[in-house]
Scaffold this motif. Structure first.
Motif, PDB file in Angstrom:
ATOM      1  N   ALA A   1     -10.749   2.721  -4.890  1.00 29.87           N
ATOM      2  CA  ALA A   1     -10.202   1.392  -4.629  1.00 29.87           C
ATOM      3  C   ALA A   1      -8.926   1.495  -3.801  1.00 29.87           C
ATOM      4  O   ALA A   1      -8.355   2.574  -3.680  1.00 29.87           O
ATOM      5  CB  ALA A   1      -9.879   0.710  -5.949  1.00 29.87           C
ATOM      6  N   SER A   2      -8.471   0.376  -3.267  1.00 26.54           N
ATOM      7  CA  SER A   2      -7.217   0.383  -2.514  1.00 26.54           C
ATOM      8  C   SER A   2      -6.576  -0.991  -2.577  1.00 26.54           C
ATOM      9  O   SER A   2      -7.171  -1.940  -3.098  1.00 26.54           O
ATOM     10  CB  SER A   2      -7.474   0.748  -1.057  1.00 26.54           C
ATOM     11  OG  SER A   2      -7.996  -0.373  -0.380  1.00 26.54           O
ATOM     12  N   SER A   3      -5.396  -1.100  -2.023  1.00 28.08           N
ATOM     13  CA  SER A   3      -4.718  -2.393  -1.968  1.00 28.08           C
ATOM     14  C   SER A   3      -5.505  -3.374  -1.099  1.00 28.08           C
ATOM     15  O   SER A   3      -5.504  -4.567  -1.352  1.00 28.08           O
ATOM     16  CB  SER A   3      -3.341  -2.270  -1.339  1.00 28.08           C
ATOM     17  OG  SER A   3      -2.716  -1.107  -1.711  1.00 28.08           O
TER      18      SER A   3
ATOM     19  N   SER B   1       0.831  -1.198   0.000  1.00 22.31           N
ATOM     20  CA  SER B   1       0.000   0.000   0.000  1.00 22.31           C
ATOM     21  C   SER B   1       0.869   1.254   0.000  1.00 22.31           C
ATOM     22  O   SER B   1       2.040   1.214   0.387  1.00 22.31           O
ATOM     23  CB  SER B   1      -0.891  -0.072   1.233  1.00 22.31           C
ATOM     24  OG  SER B   1      -0.961   1.149   1.870  1.00 22.31           O
ATOM     25  N   SER B   2       0.272   2.370  -0.411  1.00 28.82           N
ATOM     26  CA  SER B   2       1.027   3.618  -0.320  1.00 28.82           C
ATOM     27  C   SER B   2       0.917   4.212   1.082  1.00 28.82           C
ATOM     28  O   SER B   2       1.551   5.212   1.383  1.00 28.82           O
ATOM     29  CB  SER B   2       0.545   4.612  -1.379  1.00 28.82           C
ATOM     30  OG  SER B   2      -0.833   4.809  -1.222  1.00 28.82           O
TER      31      SER B   2
ATOM     32  N   THR C   1     -10.135  13.521  -6.852  1.00 27.00           N
ATOM     33  CA  THR C   1     -10.723  13.698  -5.520  1.00 27.00           C
ATOM     34  C   THR C   1      -9.632  13.504  -4.471  1.00 27.00           C
ATOM     35  O   THR C   1      -8.533  13.047  -4.785  1.00 27.00           O
ATOM     36  CB  THR C   1     -11.894  12.718  -5.305  1.00 27.00           C
ATOM     37  OG1 THR C   1     -11.529  11.431  -5.815  1.00 27.00           O
ATOM     38  CG2 THR C   1     -13.125  13.195  -6.026  1.00 27.00           C
TER      39      THR C   1
ATOM     40  N   MET D   1     -13.455   5.454 -10.181  1.00 31.96           N
ATOM     41  CA  MET D   1     -13.577   4.469  -9.108  1.00 31.96           C
ATOM     42  C   MET D   1     -12.791   4.796  -7.861  1.00 31.96           C
ATOM     43  O   MET D   1     -11.928   5.664  -7.853  1.00 31.96           O
ATOM     44  CB  MET D   1     -13.234   3.068  -9.614  1.00 31.96           C
ATOM     45  CG  MET D   1     -11.768   2.828  -9.907  1.00 31.96           C
ATOM     46  SD  MET D   1     -11.553   1.239 -10.729  1.00 31.96           S
ATOM     47  CE  MET D   1     -11.491   0.134  -9.335  1.00 31.96           C
TER      48      MET D   1
ATOM     49  N   ARG E   1      -7.795  11.560   3.742  1.00 32.83           N
ATOM     50  CA  ARG E   1      -7.123  10.424   4.350  1.00 32.83           C
ATOM     51  C   ARG E   1      -6.667  10.894   5.719  1.00 32.83           C
ATOM     52  O   ARG E   1      -6.116  11.996   5.842  1.00 32.83           O
ATOM     53  CB  ARG E   1      -5.932  10.071   3.461  1.00 32.83           C
ATOM     54  CG  ARG E   1      -5.026   9.062   4.007  1.00 32.83           C
ATOM     55  CD  ARG E   1      -5.242   7.770   3.292  1.00 32.83           C
ATOM     56  NE  ARG E   1      -4.383   6.759   3.862  1.00 32.83           N
ATOM     57  CZ  ARG E   1      -4.425   5.499   3.518  1.00 32.83           C
ATOM     58  NH1 ARG E   1      -5.292   5.092   2.612  1.00 32.83           N
ATOM     59  NH2 ARG E   1      -3.627   4.640   4.072  1.00 32.83           N
TER      60      ARG E   1
ATOM     61  N   TYR F   1     -18.825   8.234  -4.545  1.00 39.60           N
ATOM     62  CA  TYR F   1     -18.563   6.846  -4.913  1.00 39.60           C
ATOM     63  C   TYR F   1     -19.592   5.955  -4.242  1.00 39.60           C
ATOM     64  O   TYR F   1     -19.863   6.099  -3.047  1.00 39.60           O
ATOM     65  CB  TYR F   1     -17.150   6.445  -4.480  1.00 39.60           C
ATOM     66  CG  TYR F   1     -16.079   7.275  -5.164  1.00 39.60           C
ATOM     67  CD1 TYR F   1     -15.729   7.031  -6.486  1.00 39.60           C
ATOM     68  CD2 TYR F   1     -15.446   8.320  -4.493  1.00 39.60           C
ATOM     69  CE1 TYR F   1     -14.762   7.809  -7.124  1.00 39.60           C
ATOM     70  CE2 TYR F   1     -14.478   9.094  -5.125  1.00 39.60           C
ATOM     71  CZ  TYR F   1     -14.135   8.833  -6.436  1.00 39.60           C
ATOM     72  OH  TYR F   1     -13.182   9.590  -7.068  1.00 39.60           O
TER      73      TYR F   1
ATOM     74  N   ASP G   1      -9.483   6.091   5.552  1.00 42.56           N
ATOM     75  CA  ASP G   1     -10.143   7.079   4.699  1.00 42.56           C
ATOM     76  C   ASP G   1     -11.387   7.616   5.415  1.00 42.56           C
ATOM     77  O   ASP G   1     -12.147   6.844   6.005  1.00 42.56           O
ATOM     78  CB  ASP G   1     -10.590   6.438   3.375  1.00 42.56           C
ATOM     79  CG  ASP G   1      -9.425   6.099   2.467  1.00 42.56           C
ATOM     80  OD1 ASP G   1      -8.295   6.566   2.747  1.00 42.56           O
ATOM     81  OD2 ASP G   1      -9.631   5.365   1.485  1.00 42.56           O
TER      82      ASP G   1
END
Ligand code: AMP
Length: 573
Positions: free
Chosen positions: A327-329, A97-98, A302, A325, A414, A348, A395
């Motif tokens: 989304a995340s890891s 993940s970032s 966004t 979209m 975040r 979303y 988030d």
């Protein structure tokens, strides 16, 4: 449009209708599926769930978690323990993940089956878009997509970002022909590990096919802004290659080289056109001049990416921006059912089949997806098929309304992110630690009395600007502040350093020294705007234009990091 395409799109829309009409039933089913699939895991057994698959048992026995809580279990999986720890299905890889923990990317477990779920979400995007923009099956998309380096855990599992995993998978590489998803970038260009060769190739292909391009995109706005900057810096070489049709010696990657040899052809007319457009001093509207048939930009603007909207508007003459979209890891969440809406209106809709979702309210209560309230803010908490249980994603979302019984969410922010120019996320503690480390290099005669920061994204790539007010009689010696810049970069997390050192998505960190008394003026300004003197704290990041102007008007000197910080795909496990 061919009948089978119409049917395919209609099926996708029908699926969205079913999911959004039955949110709570689907959520209940998803949780039951996850819990029965994972009933024998060490994690669920450890909390005494005893094979129960209902919400009440789950909520009463299983706690909410953060990464640090499960990190020891992740570590065991990374080290090669193949027993069912979090997931009964084998962990196929880690998605990095970032978001970071102790300076390193977080490792998210993933199972093979998860890809079909993610693919399903992707398959909904164009049918939704087709409702608003017709004819997208008659041309191509110019998308700047990149892969990043991967590494292996001590136990031999791959660890890489989710999109790298996707682009390298057969799902992407050998995807069946779909007229709605034809890209100008060949797979060889997307899959080339060297970002600069990849970008060069993708830009060339986009230029050759400029009339076919109906949409232009990248994952995040930062990526698209960087691509435009790349064109600005490299149009002469690109035009020369197009004029002669010869394969640039830049392409050292053998498969990319072969691929480009098939694509390159002399096109002096196109080269003249590019030269005419790009040599103009004014680059306003360059995107629509070069790609006249582009109907919209497909990029996320966004969250932290909103800072790029003015830049994209300038270069594209205000083309609509579609955020498709969310989304995340950890999990893919959902999509924007009105993709052509204004960025400020983007909501979303979380698809209830993707995972089991709960929402942490400000009062500490966990609410079901079907029960969130319009106008309220929540932190997203997920339970995934891959073994994350009641996991806090970090988030913050605000409920904007409902589509059938499915809530739509605005991405608010975040948690704990102070600075971000690309996918990097630097929090206040990291910035503080970096300032402390770096200021130690100033020597005894000088020290940092106050500091603040901001993310400068008007120029590409964006970079961090840190304002320092120094105390002491002596000005720092020649080169000392530059060394501080680099020391700060060395102290920042791995995602930042990778963006700087490998991806070129973050520019050199800059320290601006401000004259003595500046931070007092900053306080006076805040007080004049109504801040309370007892509660005033120096903001560690500033975003408002008047404050940045105030600081910039007091800059004595400006210093940049002289080189990139150290980074390697290997990590501490
Ligand atoms: P990563 O952790 O690298 O997988 O990135 C996932 C994170 O990126 C999410 O948790 C969000 O914070 C952010 N993100 C993903 N999609 C969006 C979006 N559409 N708008 C704003 N932020 C997003």
């Amino acid at each position: 449009m061919a009948a089978d395409l119409t049917a395919k799109n209609a099926n996708a829309l029908q699926f969205i209708e079913e999911m959004t009409r039955n949110v709570d039933v689907v959520q209940q089913r998803v949780l039951a599926e996850i819990l029965s699939q994972n009933s024998e895991t060490e994690y669920l057994k450890g909390f005494g769930l005893g094979g129960a698959t209902d919400r009440e048992a789950y909520k009463s026995k299983i706690p909410m978690t953060k990464y640090e809580d499960i990190q020891p279990l992740i570590q065991r999986i990374a080290n090669g323990d193949r027993s069912p720890i979090l997931s009964a299905r084998p962990i196929s890889e880690f998605l990095t993940s970032s978001g970071t923990s102790a300076g390193e990317r977080k490792l998210m477990p993933s199972i093979k089956e998860e890809w079909s779920r993610r693919q399903l979400l992707y398959s909904l995007l164009m049918p939704v878009m087709d409702q608003y923009v017709k004819g997208l099956d008659k041309g191509k998309g110019l998308y700047f997509y990149f892969i990043k380096a991967e590494t292996k855990t001590p136990g031999g599992l791959l660890a890489r970002p989710v999109l790298t995993s996707y682009y390298k998978s057969d799902l992407f590489k050998t995807r069946p022909y779909d007229p709605f998803n034809v890209y100008t970038s060949p797979n060889e260009a997307i899959l080339c590990e060297d970002n600069s060769q990849s970008m060069y190739a993708q830009m060339l292909c986009g230029l050759y096919e400029r009339r076919q391009v109906l949409r232009i995109g990248a994952v995040f706005a930062s990526g698209l802004s960087r691509a435009i900057r790349f064109l600005q810096l490299n149009w002469k070489t690109l035009a020369r290659d197009i004029r002669t049709g010869s394969v640039s010696p830049k392409f050292t990657d053998p498969s990319l080289r072969d691929c480009m040899a098939r694509i390159m052809r002399p096109d002096p007319e196109l080269a003249d056109f590019i030269t005419r457009e790009c040599e103009k001093d004014v680059w306003e509207g360059i995107v629509t001049r070069i790609w006249p048939n582009a109907k919209y930009l497909d990029v996320i603007v966004t969250g932290a990416m909103a800072q790029y909207i003015p830049t994209l508007d300038y270069y594209s003459g205000g083309l609509p921006k579609s955020c498709s979209m969310y989304a995340s890891s950890e999990c893919y969440f959902g999509l924007n059912l009105k993709p052509m809406c204004d960025p400020s209106e983007v909501s979303y809709t979380i698809m209830p089949n993707m995972g089991y979702f709960e929402f942490l309210s400000g009062g500490g209560e966990l609410v079901e997806l079907a029960d969130v309230e319009v106008g309220e803010e929540y932190e997203l908490v997920v339970t995934t098929y891959s073994g994350l249980c009641r996991y806090r994603v970090g988030d913050i979302l605000r409920v904007t309304g409902f589509h059938n019984s499915a809530p739509g969410f605005r991405f608010v922010r975040r948690k704990n992110v102070l600075l971000s120019v690309d996918s990097d996320k630097t929090d206040e503690a990291e910035l503080q630690a970096a300032v402390e480390k770096a200021s130690g290099l100033l020597g005894k005669a000088t020290s940092v009395v106050e500091y603040t920061s901001y993310a400068e994204t008007k120029t590409a790539p964006g970079h961090y600007v840190i304002y320092w007010e120094l105390m002491g009689e002596l000005a720092p010696e020649e080169g000392a502040v530059e060394r501080c810049c680099l020391a700060m970069e060395e102290a920042l997390n791995a995602v930042y350093r990778q963006g700087r050192a490998a991806d070129g998505s973050i520019g050199a960190l800059e320290i601006r020294l401000v004259r003595s008394g500046t931070f007092e003026e900053l306080m006076d300004y805040a007080l004049s705007k109504g801040a309370s003197i007892n509660q005033y704290k120096v903001p560690r990041c500033v975003t408002s234009a008047p404050i940045i102007e105030l600081l910039d008007a007091r800059v004595v000197s400006s210093h940049f990091s002289p080189s990139a910080p150290r980074w390697s795909p290997e990590r501490r496990f």
